[in-house]
Design an enzyme around this catalytic site. Structure first.
Site, short mmCIF file in Angstrom:
data_model
loop_
_atom_site.label_atom_id
_atom_site.label_comp_id
_atom_site.label_asym_id
_atom_site.label_seq_id
_atom_site.Cartn_x
_atom_site.Cartn_y
_atom_site.Cartn_z
N ARG A 49 0.60 -1.29 -0.01
CA ARG A 49 0.11 -0.12 -0.13
C ARG A 49 0.81 1.35 0.09
NH1 ARG A 49 -1.54 1.72 4.70
NH2 ARG A 49 -2.51 -0.37 5.38
N TYR A 101 -16.78 16.85 -15.34
CA TYR A 101 -16.80 15.44 -15.70
C TYR A 101 -17.96 14.98 -14.38
CZ TYR A 101 -16.13 10.37 -15.08
OH TYR A 101 -16.47 9.00 -15.00
N ASP A 173 -7.84 18.85 -14.76
CA ASP A 173 -7.93 17.36 -15.18
C ASP A 173 -7.52 17.51 -16.77
OD1 ASP A 173 -8.91 15.28 -16.10
OD2 ASP A 173 -10.76 15.19 -14.94
N LYS A 198 -8.01 6.32 -19.54
CA LYS A 198 -8.64 6.71 -20.91
C LYS A 198 -7.31 6.94 -21.68
CE LYS A 198 -12.29 7.44 -18.41
NZ LYS A 198 -12.84 8.77 -17.85
C1 PLP Z 1 -13.47 9.18 -16.70
C2 PLP Z 1 -12.86 10.59 -16.22
C3 PLP Z 1 -12.69 10.56 -14.95
C4 PLP Z 1 -12.83 9.61 -13.54
O1 PLP Z 1 -12.09 8.73 -13.87
P1 PLP Z 1 -12.21 6.97 -13.46
O2 PLP Z 1 -10.99 6.48 -14.05
O3 PLP Z 1 -13.33 6.59 -14.31
O4 PLP Z 1 -12.35 7.06 -12.00
C5 PLP Z 1 -12.31 12.17 -14.47
N1 PLP Z 1 -12.29 13.04 -15.21
C6 PLP Z 1 -12.35 12.76 -16.62
C7 PLP Z 1 -12.22 13.97 -17.57
C8 PLP Z 1 -12.68 11.64 -17.14
O5 PLP Z 1 -12.98 11.39 -18.45
#
Ligand code: PLP
Length: 383
Positions: A49, A101, A173, A198
């Site tokens: 962890r 998001y 982000d 992503k």
């Molecule tokens: C998918 C996404 C998230 C969240 O991420 P997870 O891996 O699904 O928890 C946050 N911000 C954006 C822009 C995203 O596309």
């Protein structure tokens, strides 16, 4: 590694051959604990962890790609986001861009509000809008650019400089652009977050998150949180993300090339009302996008002329594009924001910002562009 280019760093940083065997691929250190020579005397790892060598390799690599000093990875993008919000205290105020998001907005509204943290949402494409609502207790400005699903472009440099003046942290982000096309830390942001689910992993086979910063104090605080709260990625998940990263540069080039072609094709199509893509001259912030990005990534949003029913039929008619949430994988995905990813936002708020019933969002994959265009054209002709 400092002087190497992006693609080289993606393949080599943190990924020296394994010192004991010479394995050229970072091993999956599938262990929960590490033997010590004497109490307290260890080789840098005690318990997985707290730290694991596969995770360390990934964190070194991602820090280098964002040109940051430090990276911490998490079990999901949301885990990374929620770790950052632990730096807030009750009574604090956060400003966020309006088409945030959905999961981030849900965390802010349904969980953090219970801890007396307040949030204001604003169209952050005009930097002045953000400055106008700064309060004495504003501690964080939270932006995404390009935004989801309307692909608005927010001036990272402009927002960061206002934030600095007021001693507020800027969080970006960077999931939609990936570090290949945009490096927010170099534009003044304090913290970058990613859903590595992503583009960074890129194969729709793992869920993960990352935080990158060059600020030592922030890093140390978040490192403590990563261990204390514990939402860490497994060694195998870390390995999958790292494997994906190795092809990030070449994938992003192809996502962009395909998205550019497809957005131009759709803009000319008689069944299409409007196409939103930062790489189009018709995009309202095309100039800003050119300034702060080195490419326009692979997400294209568009409106179907005939309305919501036709949009649903169009989605049904597609063969190659799979109807699914998420984005950034090698395969093309498409979705209906008002009915899927953004369904939890009240209809009135949704329509106010432009998420209408005829809007679809496509994540353009790296297939042959002519096949993708053919699929779109066939599906449009039949509505
Ligand atoms: C998918 C996404 C998230 C969240 O991420 P997870 O891996 O699904 O928890 C946050 N911000 C954006 C822009 C995203 O596309």
């Amino acid at each position: 590694m400092k002087n190497y280019g992006f693609a080289t760093k993606a393949i080599h940083v943190g990924q020296e051959p394994d010192p004991t065997t010479g394995a050229v691929t970072v091993p999956i250190y599938q262990t929960s604990t590490f033997a010590q020579e004497e109490p307290g005397k260890h080789r840098g790892y005690e318990y997985s962890r707290t730290g694991n060598p596969t995770r360390t390799a990934l964190e070194k690599c991602l820090a280098a790609l964002e040109e940051g000093k430090y990276c911490l990875t998490f079990a999901s993008g949301m885990a990374a986001i929620s770790a950052i919000t632990t730096m807030l205290k009750s009574g604090d105020h956060v400003i966020a861009c309006d088409d945030l998001y959905g999961g981030t907005r849900r965390l802010f509204e349904k969980i953090l509000r219970n801890y007396s943290i307040s949030f204001s949402y604003v169209d952050a494409t005009t930097t002045k809008n953000v400055e106008a609502i700064i309060k004495s207790n504003t501690k964080m400005i939270w932006i995404e650019t390009p935004t989801n699903p309307l692909l608005k472009i927010i001036d990272i440099k402009g927002i960061s400089s206002i934030a600095k003046k007021h001693r507020i942290l800027t969080v970006v982000d960077n999931t939609f652009a990936s570090p290949y096309f945009q490096k927010p830390l170099l534009l003044g942001a304090d913290i970058v977050i990613h859903s590595t689910t992503k583009y960074i992993s890129g194969h729709s086979d793992v869920v993960g998150g990352a935080v990158i910063t060059s600020n030592k104090e922030i890093y140390e605080r978040l490192k403590f949180v990563q261990n204390a709260v514990g939402a860490i990625p497994s060694p195998f998940d870390s390995w999958l993300v790292l494997r994906g990263v190795r092809t990030l540069a070449i994938r992003m080039e192809k996502h962009w090339e395909n998205a550019q072609k497809i957005s131009e094709f759709l803009e000319e199509h008689p069944k299409i009302e409007k196409v939103i893509y930062p790489g189009l001259k018709s995009h309202p912030q095309h100039r800003l996008a050119r300034k702060q990005m080195t490419g326009f990534s692979g997400i294209v949003s568009f409106e179907i002329k005939k309305g919501k029913k036709a949009a649903k039929q169009f989605l049904k008619n597609l063969k190659l594009f799979k109807l699914a949430e998420s984005l950034g994988g090698v395969e093309s995905l498409i979705e209906h924001p008002a009915l899927m990813t953004h369904a939890s936002i009240p209809k009135k708020d949704r329509e106010k910002i432009g998420i209408t019933g005829n809007l679809v969002r496509a994540s353009i994959g790296i297939e042959d562009s002519k096949d993708l265009m053919q699929d779109l054209d066939n599906a449009l002709t039949k509505i």
